[in-house]
Motif scaffolding. Structure first.
Motif, PDB file in Angstrom:
ATOM      1  N   GLY A  90       2.073  11.238  -6.991  1.00  0.00           N
ATOM      2  CA  GLY A  90       1.783  10.115  -6.103  1.00  0.00           C
ATOM      3  C   GLY A  90       1.208   8.984  -7.169  1.00  0.00           C
ATOM      4  N   GLY A  91       0.279   9.291  -8.104  1.00  0.00           N
ATOM      5  CA  GLY A  91      -0.122   8.479  -8.940  1.00  0.00           C
ATOM      6  C   GLY A  91       0.966   7.702 -10.008  1.00  0.00           C
ATOM      7  N   MET A  92       1.856   8.415 -10.325  1.00  0.00           N
ATOM      8  CA  MET A  92       2.930   7.669 -11.023  1.00  0.00           C
ATOM      9  C   MET A  92       3.847   6.965 -10.182  1.00  0.00           C
ATOM     10  SD  MET A  92       4.156  11.101 -13.089  1.00  0.00           S
ATOM     11  CE  MET A  92       5.492  10.309 -14.004  1.00  0.00           C
ATOM     12  N   GLN A 118       0.733  -1.192  -0.049  1.00  0.00           N
ATOM     13  CA  GLN A 118       0.125  -0.261   0.098  1.00  0.00           C
ATOM     14  C   GLN A 118       0.761   1.277   0.055  1.00  0.00           C
ATOM     15  OE1 GLN A 118      -2.944   1.218   3.352  1.00  0.00           O
ATOM     16  NE2 GLN A 118      -4.078   0.023   2.018  1.00  0.00           N
ATOM     17  N   ALA A 119       2.110   1.130   0.732  1.00  0.00           N
ATOM     18  CA  ALA A 119       2.965   2.306   0.875  1.00  0.00           C
ATOM     19  C   ALA A 119       3.925   1.875  -0.429  1.00  0.00           C
ATOM     20  CB  ALA A 119       3.591   2.493   2.089  1.00  0.00           C
ATOM     21  N   ASP A 122      -1.872  -4.688  -2.989  1.00  0.00           N
ATOM     22  CA  ASP A 122      -2.600  -3.964  -1.899  1.00  0.00           C
ATOM     23  C   ASP A 122      -3.003  -2.431  -2.501  1.00  0.00           C
ATOM     24  OD1 ASP A 122      -3.748  -3.253   0.554  1.00  0.00           O
ATOM     25  OD2 ASP A 122      -2.106  -3.340   1.675  1.00  0.00           O
ATOM     26  N   GLU A 123      -4.488  -2.133  -2.588  1.00  0.00           N
ATOM     27  CA  GLU A 123      -5.003  -0.901  -2.951  1.00  0.00           C
ATOM     28  C   GLU A 123      -4.038  -0.264  -4.449  1.00  0.00           C
ATOM     29  OE1 GLU A 123      -7.300   0.176  -2.212  1.00  0.00           O
ATOM     30  OE2 GLU A 123      -7.977  -0.252  -0.099  1.00  0.00           O
ATOM     31  N   PRO A 124      -3.935  -1.022  -5.344  1.00  0.00           N
ATOM     32  CA  PRO A 124      -3.059  -0.713  -6.496  1.00  0.00           C
ATOM     33  C   PRO A 124      -3.362   0.582  -7.216  1.00  0.00           C
ATOM     34  CG  PRO A 124      -4.478  -2.690  -7.278  1.00  0.00           C
ATOM     35  CD  PRO A 124      -4.613  -2.533  -5.712  1.00  0.00           C
ATOM     36  N   SER A 169       5.416   1.242  -9.000  1.00  0.00           N
ATOM     37  CA  SER A 169       5.364   0.222  -7.843  1.00  0.00           C
ATOM     38  C   SER A 169       4.603  -1.175  -8.542  1.00  0.00           C
ATOM     39  CB  SER A 169       4.660   0.716  -6.513  1.00  0.00           C
ATOM     40  OG  SER A 169       5.312   1.573  -5.973  1.00  0.00           O
ATOM     41  N   LEU A 170       3.376  -0.733  -9.367  1.00  0.00           N
ATOM     42  CA  LEU A 170       3.045  -1.811  -9.818  1.00  0.00           C
ATOM     43  C   LEU A 170       3.814  -2.571 -11.182  1.00  0.00           C
ATOM     44  CD1 LEU A 170       0.360  -3.843 -10.678  1.00  0.00           C
ATOM     45  CD2 LEU A 170      -0.336  -1.765 -12.151  1.00  0.00           C
ATOM     46  N   ALA A 171       4.496  -1.626 -11.869  1.00  0.00           N
ATOM     47  CA  ALA A 171       5.360  -2.088 -12.782  1.00  0.00           C
ATOM     48  C   ALA A 171       6.574  -2.920 -12.157  1.00  0.00           C
ATOM     49  CB  ALA A 171       6.061  -0.806 -13.565  1.00  0.00           C
TER      50      ALA A 171
END
Length: 257
Positions: A151-153, A97-98, A173-175, A158-160
């Protein structure tokens, strides 16, 4: 389009209890009980959504499934192996999440670092870096310092990183927090494509339209799993028109858990 359970069988996907098996798990910190005798299983590639309010225990649960934390009682296994288990880290992609990013490095340097941890060779590394950054629409920002990302980037980066090593199980977690609705839809389209190609996805969310796109949902309240099932099934069983209404029904004072 949602994939039916039947189509999983047609593709011959192994449907053992061994992708995720959480059995009678509790987690407490001192006298504070965060997870209370909770069980869930994922036996085939699907998108399983954990839906619940802030403080319900979603993050604690996914940390135990990812092997970052251990239960106080009960058992957690992934691919038939008890967790925590370091040898499974190469098969799991985890997005916290963080954001756990190195802000003084560029996005590419962050990706290079994590790719090396996953043991990707140089050729594979460069190929996957381009692929995952295209997936999250950040390819043009590869050389940008992470401290200059919005923040969105950062969430997208993090997803990448979680996708880099093509894991068999994605734990997210809340991706999509802080990501605009159009890009959020594109990312969920990719989740469904990954699922169709055999990746199991466990995702926490509080966004109702995302919950509707999950194959199955687990509704969590006060550390307990109060209901599980396909979104349509949960709405039918509660005579609800929305998942939010179904959640309120299952969590209501008059409902037997």
């Amino acid at each position: 389009m949602k994939v039916s359970n039947h189509s999983f069988w047609e593709r011959g996907v192994d449907t053992v209890e061994g992708i995720i098996a959480v059995q009678n798990v509790s987690k407490h910190f001192g006298d504070h009980v965060v997870i209370n005798d909770l069980s869930l299983t994922m036996g085939r590639p699907e998108i399983f959504g954990l839906l619940g309010p802030s403080g319900s225990g979603k993050t604690t649960l996914v940390k135990m499934i990812a092997g970052i934390d251990a239960p106080s009682s009960g058992t957690v296994s992934v691919f038939g192996e008890g967790m925590p288990n370091l040898k499974l880290m190469g098969q799991i992609g985890y997005m916290a999440q963080a954001d756990a990013l190195y802000e003084e490095l560029t996005a590419k340097e962050n990706l290079e670092f994590f790719a090396s941890l996953y043991g990707l060779n140089q050729t594979k590394r460069q190929k996957r870096i381009v692929e995952v950054m295209e997936m999250v629409s950040l390819k043009s920002d590869l050389k940008k310092m992470v401290k200059d990302y919005s923040g969105g980037m950062k969430r997208r980066l993090s997803l990448a990183i979680a996708l880099l090593h093509e894991p068999k199980l994605l734990i997210l977690d809340e991706p999509t927090v802080g990501i605009d609705p159009v890009l959020r839809k594109t990312i969920w389209d990719k989740f469904e494509s990954l699922r169709d190609n055999g990746t199991a996805i466990l995702v926490t969310t509080h966004v109702m339209d995302e919950a509707e796109r999950c194959d199955r949902l687990g509704l969590i309240r006060d550390g307990k799993m109060i209901a599980t099932g396909e979104p349509g099934q949960l709405k039918r069983e509660t005579n609800s028109s929305t998942i939010e209404e179904a959640f309120l029904f299952y969590g209501g004072a008059g409902h037997e858990n």
